[in-house]
Write a protein that holds these residues in place. Structure first.
Motif, PDB file in Angstrom:
ATOM      1  N   HIS A 199      -5.355   2.803  -2.630  1.00 14.04           N
ATOM      2  CA  HIS A 199      -4.917   1.427  -2.853  1.00 14.04           C
ATOM      3  C   HIS A 199      -6.050   0.499  -2.444  1.00 14.04           C
ATOM      4  O   HIS A 199      -6.651   0.660  -1.375  1.00 14.04           O
ATOM      5  N   GLN A 211       0.835  -1.203   0.000  1.00 13.08           N
ATOM      6  CA  GLN A 211       0.000   0.000   0.000  1.00 13.08           C
ATOM      7  C   GLN A 211       0.872   1.257   0.000  1.00 13.08           C
ATOM      8  O   GLN A 211       0.651   2.188  -0.773  1.00 13.08           O
ATOM      9  N   ALA A 228       2.539   1.874  -3.347  1.00  5.79           N
ATOM     10  CA  ALA A 228       1.612   2.380  -4.368  1.00  5.79           C
ATOM     11  C   ALA A 228       1.334   3.865  -4.162  1.00  5.79           C
ATOM     12  O   ALA A 228       1.318   4.650  -5.117  1.00  5.79           O
ATOM     13  N   THR A 233      -6.684   2.825   2.128  1.00  5.25           N
ATOM     14  CA  THR A 233      -6.826   1.523   1.485  1.00  5.25           C
ATOM     15  C   THR A 233      -8.296   1.151   1.480  1.00  5.25           C
ATOM     16  O   THR A 233      -8.957   1.179   2.517  1.00  5.25           O
TER      17      THR A 233
END
Length: 710
Positions: free
Chosen positions: A673, A662, A665, A708
């Motif tokens: 993410h 995560q 990214a 996330t």
């Protein structure tokens, strides 16, 4: 075995100082301690304080003469057999007879030949030394026999230990007991990847004030030296004082004597050390070293056996885990594959189609949770399980878990009752606390027979919030209760077991709760008598509690806004990049059903080619793709100026679900993410949230608040 006797005492009693001086000069060549007394009374005082090999006693003395002094000496048990030699100028037979009647060993008239006196005295000195030596040897034999008895008891205790940690502690206690020392420390180095060395310290009541402090090595440098040389080392306190550089700190107080022996494997490889310091009585002896070497030998064998047993158990658990994992993965796959085949090959009515889709969805959810649990175990093992703590109320989280589990409880005809205190707040990670509550409730439902009940309570217990989950189910066997929170441990792991699972859930519960500074305990009267799991979490302080309200309200507003935006994606242009054709088709269908305009491509090259024409509002991209991956795509997009789409809202949708994935990214340039598999509603909500944030100007290149989505 050595029993050395040093200089002995000779008592010379005479009221004349010149005679005392003369006798001292005659006896001095013997090399013993000459104690002089000027009267019978003074001689008796000396006998109360010291032990003597022989007494030279004058007869004619004021107050108490030699005969009366000898009579008093013979009345005391400790001096009844001490040799007495009378020295006198009297030659009358009556004096001689009385002298021998009082137990005198000789009667010497003055003047005397010095050589004769020295010879006679030396005979009794030698006899006394031999007697003392025999006593010392007898005492040494008794002490050694007691050490051997302690060694035998230690062998039983050490080999009865149930774990390596318990065994190291038992070895340390036994070493201190066998050698009669105040301090002991054992170090065992385990040559297994990721396992730390095991250390145990044992301290007598003499050092009770240090019991609560963190244990430190008795002598770290000396211990390392013994470990390196792989041979015993024994030093007196004087030797240690003369070499402060051998100690960890030259200014510290040296240990009161030191004895260390290595722990060795059958191949001679060193496994650790046993160190002792501060003997109860005197310095460490040859016997102490011999017995400690014997203890180290049996301890080394026991450690090897324990490590082999643990390795065998680990292999057995691994094999069982792989077999169970295979079963748990294959079972939902069989249901998914079977119903998929039926739906494709046979015409089914609407009711059967709905049922098949429900079965497929249920098994996908089960498999997803299994994979997520395994990932959590991996994070725990690597020490990377992270808790995003914030002030939160507990009752809503527990209610969410109850709502999720209630349909399953009703299907199994279980009574589900809850009593929740809505005022309790903690500093915690809401997602992780929900995971704890869900795992405990799922565990209760799994092991409770139809018609049973599950009671949930949330109450204040002092400075803690206490969540209790009680059931009337199968209960826990007493011998398994200590292991109920261990990862991959199951009461029944055979092929005939009645319940599925990998034995992960309760282990995750303990880890998450302890990461929040709390504790969890399991109770059960026994099999078929139900069980109770109690979680205790520290409550927020008054000031922290007051600040929790706005945070919760802000979070609620954000969720409501996101839910509203997720209803319709009409007017949004989405660029979808996914190399897997099936996944790409599914994602495109979900977004199109919510009225988004989707341009779906299979590679970074195609995405860049379609970028100008598609003019997307949101990018949804996979990470792992052949050739160029999602990181390369977002890098090249971020190189564009803002008016050319360089600030495009971007969602990374990937099977790489770790926290570090995560973070990578988000650092690469994505705003959000999401881990595969993703619920359709979650995907739509994530796309809508990104678009809404972009319109509100909240993204503007800042991804510090990225989330996330699951």
């Amino acid at each position: 075995m050595r029993a050395e006797v040093g200089r002995v005492n000779i008592l010379v009693v005479d009221d004349r100082s010149e005679q005392l001086l003369s006798l001292g000069a005659v006896l001095e060549p013997l090399g013993e301690n000459i104690i002089k007394a000027g009267s019978g009374r003074e001689a008796l005082r000396c006998l109360l304080q010291e032990e003597f090999a022989v007494i030279l006693l004058d007869i004619n003395m004021p107050e108490i003469d030699g005969f009366e002094t000898a009579s008093l000496i013979r009345k005391r048990k400790s001096t009844r057999h001490t040799p007495i030699i009378f020295l006198t100028a009297h030659t009358e037979r009556v004096y001689v007879e009385r002298s021998y009647s009082l137990g005198a060993v000789d009667y010497i008239m003055t003047p005397f030949a010095p050589e004769v006196l020295r010879t006679k005295v030396s005979v009794f000195v030698d006899l006394f030394k031999k007697t003392q030596k025999i006593k010392l040897q007898a005492e040494s034999l008794r002490a050694h026999a007691e050490q051997l008895q302690r060694l035998n008891r230690a062998a039983v205790t050490i080999n009865s230990a149930r774990s390596l940690d318990d065994m190291v502690a038992a070895i340390t206690e036994a070493a201190r007991d066998v050698a009669g020392a105040h301090q002991a420390m054992t170090l065992v180095k385990v040559e297994r990847p990721g396992e730390p060395a095991r250390t145990a310290v044992s301290i007598s009541e003499r050092y009770a004030t240090f019991q609560q402090e963190s244990p430190t090595p008795i002598a770290g440098r000396l211990g390392a030296f013994v470990y390196g040389r792989n041979r015993p080392l024994r030093m007196t306190q004087r030797e240690l004082s003369q070499h402060p550089e051998w100690l960890d700190d030259g200014g510290q107080t040296p240990p009161r004597g030191y004895l260390a022996v290595p722990l060795t494997a059958p191949d001679g490889r060193n496994m650790g050390t046993i160190q002792l310091s501060d003997r109860h009585d005197g310095e460490f002896s040859d016997d102490d070293e011999t017995v400690l070497v014997q203890l180290a030998q049996l301890a080394s064998i026991a450690i090897q056996n324990c490590m082999y047993a643990e390795a065998r158990e680990a292999t057995r658990v691994k094999d069982e885990l792989l077999a169970t994992l295979s079963h748990e993965l294959r079972s939902p796959l069989s249901a998914i594959l079977g119903w998929t085949h039926l739906l494709r090959s046979e015409p089914l009515d609407e009711r059967r189609v709905a049922h098949g889709l429900e079965v497929i969805e249920r098994n996908v959810v089960a498999q997803t949770k299994l994979i997520e649990d395994l990932l959590d175990v991996s994070r725990i093992t690597a020490g990377k399980l992270r808790i995003s703590a914030a002030p939160m109320a507990l009752a809503p989280v527990v209610e969410t878990a109850l709502d999720a589990i209630r349909p399953a409880a009703e299907a199994r005809q279980l009574a589900l009752d809850a009593s929740l205190d809505p005022s309790l707040e903690v500093n915690g990670d809401a997602d992780r606390i929900l995971q704890v509550a869900s795992n405990l409730l799922s565990n209760a439902l799994k092991f409770t027979r139809p018609g049973g009940r599950v009671d949930v309570s949330l109450r204040r217990a002092g400075a803690h919030a206490e969540l209790a989950v009680r059931d009337t189910g199968e209960g826990i066997a007493p011998d398994f209760l200590p292991f109920v929170f261990e990862c991959f441990r199951q009461a029944d792991s055979s092929s005939r077991r009645a319940h599925g699972g990998l034995g992960i859930g309760l282990s995750l519960v303990r880890t998450i709760v302890e990461a929040h500074g709390g504790s969890v305990a399991a109770e059960s009267p026994g099999l078929q008598q139900g069980s109770t799991f109690v979680v205790r979490l520290p409550l927020l302080g008054a000031e922290r509690g007051r600040s929790a309200g706005p945070l919760r309200e802000a979070g609620a507003r954000a969720r409501v806004a996101c839910a509203g935006a997720a209803c319709d994606l009409g007017g949004l242009r989405v660029l979808l990049v996914e190399d897997d054709a099936d996944a790409r088709e599914l994602l495109q269908e979900v977004l199109c059903q919510h009225h988004a305009e989707v341009t779906a491509v299979a590679s970074v090259r195609e995405a860049l080619a379609a970028f100008g024409a598609a003019r997307p509002h949101v990018l949804v991209s996979d990470i792992a793709m052949p050739g160029e991956d999602g990181y390369e795509l977002i890098r090249r997009i971020r190189q564009r100026p803002a008016h050319a789409g360089g600030d495009l809202p971007a969602l990374a949708l990937t099977a790489y679900a770790r926290k570090e994935d995560q973070r990578r990214a988000l650092d690469a340039g994505f705003h959000m993410h999401a881990a595969k598999p993703i619920e359709p509603a979650a995907l739509v909500a994530a796309v809508a949230s990104l678009a809404a944030s972009a319109r509100a100007g909240e993204l503007s290149g800042d991804r510090s608040g990225a989330r996330t989505s699951r």
